[in-house]
Design a protein around this motif. Structure first.
Motif, PDB file in Angstrom:
ATOM      1  N   VAL A  61     -19.826  68.087 -32.407  1.00 47.26           N
ATOM      2  CA  VAL A  61     -18.490  67.723 -32.885  1.00 47.26           C
ATOM      3  C   VAL A  61     -18.142  66.341 -32.351  1.00 47.26           C
ATOM      4  CG1 VAL A  61     -16.083  68.438 -33.052  1.00 47.26           C
ATOM      5  CG2 VAL A  61     -17.864  70.174 -32.651  1.00 47.26           C
ATOM      6  N   ASP A  62     -17.743  65.450 -33.233  1.00 47.39           N
ATOM      7  CA  ASP A  62     -17.344  64.106 -32.801  1.00 47.39           C
ATOM      8  C   ASP A  62     -15.891  64.166 -32.312  1.00 47.39           C
ATOM      9  OD1 ASP A  62     -16.883  61.439 -32.328  1.00 47.39           O
ATOM     10  OD2 ASP A  62     -17.794  60.744 -34.202  1.00 47.39           O
ATOM     11  N   LEU A  63     -15.738  64.586 -31.077  1.00 49.61           N
ATOM     12  CA  LEU A  63     -14.406  64.804 -30.523  1.00 49.61           C
ATOM     13  C   LEU A  63     -13.666  63.498 -30.276  1.00 49.61           C
ATOM     14  CD1 LEU A  63     -15.392  67.714 -28.160  1.00 49.61           C
ATOM     15  CD2 LEU A  63     -13.881  67.886 -30.135  1.00 49.61           C
ATOM     16  N   HIS A  64     -14.384  62.436 -30.006  1.00 48.20           N
ATOM     17  CA  HIS A  64     -13.705  61.147 -29.811  1.00 48.20           C
ATOM     18  C   HIS A  64     -13.168  60.618 -31.146  1.00 48.20           C
ATOM     19  CE1 HIS A  64     -14.399  60.767 -25.544  1.00 48.20           C
ATOM     20  NE2 HIS A  64     -15.648  61.144 -25.725  1.00 48.20           N
ATOM     21  N   ALA A  65     -13.888  60.866 -32.245  1.00 49.33           N
ATOM     22  CA  ALA A  65     -13.354  60.510 -33.565  1.00 49.33           C
ATOM     23  C   ALA A  65     -12.128  61.351 -33.880  1.00 49.33           C
ATOM     24  CB  ALA A  65     -14.419  60.691 -34.637  1.00 49.33           C
ATOM     25  N   MET A  66     -12.154  62.622 -33.498  1.00 53.14           N
ATOM     26  CA  MET A  66     -10.972  63.470 -33.651  1.00 53.14           C
ATOM     27  C   MET A  66      -9.792  62.852 -32.911  1.00 53.14           C
ATOM     28  SD  MET A  66     -10.372  67.333 -32.114  1.00 53.14           S
ATOM     29  CE  MET A  66     -10.233  66.664 -30.415  1.00 53.14           C
ATOM     30  N   ASN A  67     -10.030  62.420 -31.686  1.00 53.25           N
ATOM     31  CA  ASN A  67      -8.950  61.844 -30.892  1.00 53.25           C
ATOM     32  C   ASN A  67      -8.458  60.524 -31.479  1.00 53.25           C
ATOM     33  OD1 ASN A  67      -7.561  62.573 -28.272  1.00 53.25           O
ATOM     34  ND2 ASN A  67      -8.030  60.422 -27.896  1.00 53.25           N
ATOM     35  N   ASP A  68      -9.364  59.753 -32.094  1.00 51.58           N
ATOM     36  CA  ASP A  68      -8.941  58.512 -32.749  1.00 51.58           C
ATOM     37  C   ASP A  68      -7.916  58.796 -33.854  1.00 51.58           C
ATOM     38  OD1 ASP A  68     -10.526  56.887 -31.162  1.00 51.58           O
ATOM     39  OD2 ASP A  68     -12.109  56.646 -32.661  1.00 51.58           O
ATOM     40  N   ARG A  69      -8.076  59.909 -34.553  1.00 48.95           N
ATOM     41  CA  ARG A  69      -7.111  60.258 -35.610  1.00 48.95           C
ATOM     42  C   ARG A  69      -5.721  60.473 -35.017  1.00 48.95           C
ATOM     43  NH1 ARG A  69      -9.326  65.331 -38.558  1.00 48.95           N
ATOM     44  NH2 ARG A  69      -7.355  65.051 -39.697  1.00 48.95           N
ATOM     45  N   ILE A  70      -5.669  61.092 -33.864  1.00 50.67           N
ATOM     46  CA  ILE A  70      -4.394  61.289 -33.175  1.00 50.67           C
ATOM     47  C   ILE A  70      -3.831  59.943 -32.741  1.00 50.67           C
ATOM     48  CG2 ILE A  70      -3.310  62.316 -31.140  1.00 50.67           C
ATOM     49  CD1 ILE A  70      -5.612  64.497 -31.368  1.00 50.67           C
TER      50      ILE A  70
END
Length: 206
Positions: free
Chosen positions: A39-48
């Protein structure tokens, strides 16, 4: 060149941000490595950080990866444990600049709701003269637009801004716009920079 305002990044400058460390502690390094590979969790966080909903993004990502549902939800449910601890020497430097009458801004990649949550937990995050938060601005560093927006709003010439950030790409973009910069590695290095710039005396930078 005289400095008229100091600009702080927050993550890994004022507040440690190492999500991997939290998950190493809670699920163990091997499972953490597997999750971050899946899971690209840092990309998820970028959305936030770009302004999407804090809980919405994390919980939707959790549903998209059911094998990691509980662990991904933890990014929201225990988020304040990911954004910890404060970097105490940097906090002292922020406050010393304020006492010295130096305007202090933040330019940070941070979500709208997560920044409000962090401010409710860490009072020093409420002490900036101006807040430039990516989630509100809908653009993240190192996009040049976020730097331009700060310049246009604050009225300080770029060459009179001194910016500290832990990421070399963010620093390089600021420098390309004429800002004075400091690549943050340790709080002592930042303290030495502020003393060298004539903003703090050595005893104020302890």
């Amino acid at each position: 060149m005289t400095v008229e305002a100091v600009v702080f990044d927050i993550g890994n400058v004022l507040l440690e941000w190492h999500p991997e460390r939290y998950f190493d502690r809670t699920i163990g390094p091997e499972r953490r490595k597997a999750m971050f590979a899946d899971v690209d969790l840092h990309a998820m966080n970028d959305r936030i950080d770009l302004g999407e909903g804090f809980k919405d993004v994390i919980y939707a990502t959790a549903e998209a990866y059911p094998a990691w549902r509980a662990e991904i939800r933890d990014w929201y449910d225990n988020w304040i444990e990911l954004a910890a601890p404060p970097i105490d020497h940097s906090v002292r430097l922020l406050r010393a600049l304020k006492i010295a009458g130096v305007p202090v801004f933040t330019l940070t990649n941070f979500g709208v709701e997560s920044f409000a949550y962090a401010q409710s937990h860490y009072d020093f995050l409420t002490e900036f003269d101006r807040e430039y938060v990516s989630g509100r601005m809908r653009v993240i560093k190192p996009d040049p637009m976020i730097y331009q927006m700060l310049e246009q709003d604050c009225g300080v010439p770029p060459e009179r801004l001194l910016f500290a950030d832990d990421r070399a790409d963010n620093i390089a973009m600021a420098a390309s716009r004429g800002w004075q910069t400091h690549h943050f590695i340790t709080p002592q290095g930042w303290a030495d920079c502020l003393v060298a710039a004539g903003l703090l005396a050595p005893e104020q930078a302890q």
